[in-house]
Design a protein around this motif. Structure first.
Motif, mmCIF file in Angstrom:
data_model
loop_
_atom_site.group_PDB
_atom_site.id
_atom_site.type_symbol
_atom_site.label_atom_id
_atom_site.label_comp_id
_atom_site.label_asym_id
_atom_site.label_seq_id
_atom_site.Cartn_x
_atom_site.Cartn_y
_atom_site.Cartn_z
ATOM 1 N N VAL A 1 26.045 28.968 -135.609
ATOM 2 C CA VAL A 1 26.359 29.532 -134.298
ATOM 3 C C VAL A 1 27.785 30.087 -134.279
ATOM 4 C CG1 VAL A 1 26.713 28.955 -131.861
ATOM 5 C CG2 VAL A 1 24.656 28.173 -133.052
ATOM 6 N N ILE A 2 28.720 29.388 -134.883
ATOM 7 C CA ILE A 2 30.103 29.873 -134.942
ATOM 8 C C ILE A 2 30.161 31.185 -135.731
ATOM 9 C CG2 ILE A 2 32.372 29.408 -135.952
ATOM 10 C CD1 ILE A 2 31.897 26.450 -135.150
ATOM 11 N N TYR A 3 29.455 31.250 -136.837
ATOM 12 C CA TYR A 3 29.419 32.472 -137.648
ATOM 13 C C TYR A 3 28.829 33.634 -136.845
ATOM 14 C CZ TYR A 3 27.805 35.803 -141.135
ATOM 15 O OH TYR A 3 27.561 36.950 -141.834
ATOM 16 N N VAL A 4 27.716 33.389 -136.179
ATOM 17 C CA VAL A 4 27.072 34.446 -135.397
ATOM 18 C C VAL A 4 27.973 34.875 -134.239
ATOM 19 C CG1 VAL A 4 25.093 34.977 -133.909
ATOM 20 C CG2 VAL A 4 24.737 33.801 -136.085
ATOM 21 N N HIS B 1 22.619 19.053 -131.490
ATOM 22 C CA HIS B 1 23.697 19.693 -132.250
ATOM 23 C C HIS B 1 23.925 18.951 -133.571
ATOM 24 C CE1 HIS B 1 24.637 22.201 -128.852
ATOM 25 N NE2 HIS B 1 24.624 21.133 -128.085
ATOM 26 N N ASN B 2 24.018 19.717 -134.636
ATOM 27 C CA ASN B 2 24.390 19.155 -135.933
ATOM 28 C C ASN B 2 25.359 20.121 -136.581
ATOM 29 O OD1 ASN B 2 22.850 21.102 -137.613
ATOM 30 N ND2 ASN B 2 21.076 20.143 -136.643
ATOM 31 N N SER B 3 26.016 19.680 -137.620
ATOM 32 C CA SER B 3 27.072 20.496 -138.220
ATOM 33 C C SER B 3 26.542 21.800 -138.796
ATOM 34 C CB SER B 3 27.817 19.696 -139.292
ATOM 35 O OG SER B 3 26.938 19.305 -140.323
ATOM 36 N N VAL B 4 25.327 21.799 -139.337
ATOM 37 C CA VAL B 4 24.764 23.021 -139.901
ATOM 38 C C VAL B 4 24.528 24.045 -138.799
ATOM 39 C CG1 VAL B 4 22.781 24.004 -141.116
ATOM 40 C CG2 VAL B 4 23.736 21.825 -141.870
ATOM 41 N N ALA C 1 31.419 38.892 -131.614
ATOM 42 C CA ALA C 1 32.745 39.237 -131.078
ATOM 43 C C ALA C 1 33.328 40.447 -131.806
ATOM 44 C CB ALA C 1 33.684 38.035 -131.186
ATOM 45 N N LEU C 2 33.198 40.483 -133.114
ATOM 46 C CA LEU C 2 33.701 41.631 -133.873
ATOM 47 C C LEU C 2 32.935 42.908 -133.536
ATOM 48 C CD1 LEU C 2 34.366 40.000 -137.347
ATOM 49 C CD2 LEU C 2 36.052 40.924 -135.767
ATOM 50 N N ALA C 3 31.623 42.805 -133.383
ATOM 51 C CA ALA C 3 30.819 43.983 -133.033
ATOM 52 C C ALA C 3 31.221 44.517 -131.658
ATOM 53 C CB ALA C 3 29.337 43.634 -133.052
ATOM 54 N N LEU C 4 31.441 43.624 -130.700
ATOM 55 C CA LEU C 4 31.861 44.056 -129.361
ATOM 56 C C LEU C 4 33.242 44.708 -129.407
ATOM 57 C CD1 LEU C 4 30.617 41.054 -127.199
ATOM 58 C CD2 LEU C 4 29.639 43.369 -127.303
ATOM 59 N N ALA C 5 34.137 44.150 -130.214
ATOM 60 C CA ALA C 5 35.470 44.740 -130.342
ATOM 61 C C ALA C 5 35.389 46.141 -130.945
ATOM 62 C CB ALA C 5 36.363 43.843 -131.199
ATOM 63 N N THR D 1 43.381 33.779 -133.584
ATOM 64 C CA THR D 1 42.830 33.096 -132.419
ATOM 65 C C THR D 1 41.591 32.305 -132.791
ATOM 66 O OG1 THR D 1 43.635 34.905 -131.044
ATOM 67 C CG2 THR D 1 41.983 33.449 -130.066
ATOM 68 N N TYR D 2 40.690 32.911 -133.532
ATOM 69 C CA TYR D 2 39.440 32.264 -133.891
ATOM 70 C C TYR D 2 39.682 31.039 -134.766
ATOM 71 C CZ TYR D 2 34.560 31.816 -135.256
ATOM 72 O OH TYR D 2 33.299 31.343 -135.474
ATOM 73 N N SER D 3 40.552 31.178 -135.759
ATOM 74 C CA SER D 3 40.808 30.028 -136.631
ATOM 75 C C SER D 3 41.521 28.917 -135.874
ATOM 76 C CB SER D 3 41.597 30.444 -137.868
ATOM 77 O OG SER D 3 42.849 30.974 -137.505
ATOM 78 N N ARG D 4 42.350 29.287 -134.913
ATOM 79 C CA ARG D 4 43.025 28.274 -134.097
ATOM 80 C C ARG D 4 42.029 27.539 -133.213
ATOM 81 N NH1 ARG D 4 45.650 24.208 -133.558
ATOM 82 N NH2 ARG D 4 46.687 23.872 -131.598
ATOM 83 N N ILE D 5 41.112 28.260 -132.589
ATOM 84 C CA ILE D 5 40.122 27.641 -131.716
ATOM 85 C C ILE D 5 39.188 26.747 -132.521
ATOM 86 C CG2 ILE D 5 38.092 28.107 -130.275
ATOM 87 C CD1 ILE D 5 39.602 30.635 -129.308
ATOM 88 N N THR D 6 38.643 27.253 -133.630
ATOM 89 C CA THR D 6 37.706 26.442 -134.412
ATOM 90 C C THR D 6 38.452 25.302 -135.100
ATOM 91 O OG1 THR D 6 37.909 27.945 -136.294
ATOM 92 C CG2 THR D 6 36.059 28.291 -134.796
#
Length: 181
Positions: free
Chosen positions: A116-119, A108-111, A124-128, A170-175
């Motif tokens: 992965v977070i972006y994907v 794992h690295n920051s890049v 999640a948006l596509a499923l919604a 929710t997403y911004s709180r989790i990340t």
């Protein structure tokens, strides 16, 4: 002064031309990454330039390898299809294999984490969207459409209206919690 205005006009024409949108998006992304490193990392200018180089190299490696695995898998699946054409879930399977190969087995690295977070957010948006979209959309090739899990009433309209703000919060709180922000 006329030369400066001519240059400004020419640059504006390029920036507003839709055919340059994709490349300018890449340029903007690189610019934003450089600005973030220079604003929020400590160290000398030389060390910050080295960080920009390393992050750019890692990002290019990840995306290049993913594209190679994804496209190779898509070609393989198409050539093994009885019809010789792409099937409904080929892109999904190619994405799974590419994601596992590039991001699931590496250190794992920051890049990689940011990609992965972006994907994840895109999935999640596509499923919604599929959850609230009607089952059949007229004019969609292959009879596509959503799952229509919430009917066509007020609940569905409320979810469409409030879904994005709820997701964003929710997403911004989790990340934010994950990265100590």
């Amino acid at each position: 002064m006329d030369r400066l205005q001519a240059l400004e006009s020419a640059l504006e024409k390029i920036v507003l031309d839709p055919k340059y949108h994709d490349i300018l998006t890449l340029v903007k992304g690189v610019r934003n990454g450089i600005v973030m490193i220079f604003l929020f990392r400590s160290g000398t200018v030389r060390s910050k330039c080295w960080l920009v180089y390393k992050a750019t190299r890692q990002h290019a490696r990840n995306l290049g390898l993913f594209a190679l695995v994804y496209k190779t898998t898509m070609l393989f699946l198409r050539h093994t299809s009885p019809t010789g054409k792409e099937r409904h879930y080929d892109a999904f399977l190619a994405g799974l294999l590419g994601g596992y190969t590039v991001f699931g087995r590496t250190i794992h690295n920051s890049v990689s984490q940011q990609i992965v977070i972006y994907v994840f957010a895109r999935v999640a948006l596509a499923l919604a969207k599929l959850a609230v979209q009607p089952r059949h959309v007229a004019g969609t090739p292959g009879g596509g459409g959503g799952w229509e899990l919430f009917g066509d009433g007020e609940l569905r309209r409320s979810m469409i209206r409030n879904g994005w703000p709820a997701f964003a919060i929710t997403y911004s709180r989790i990340t934010g919690t994950r990265y100590g922000r």
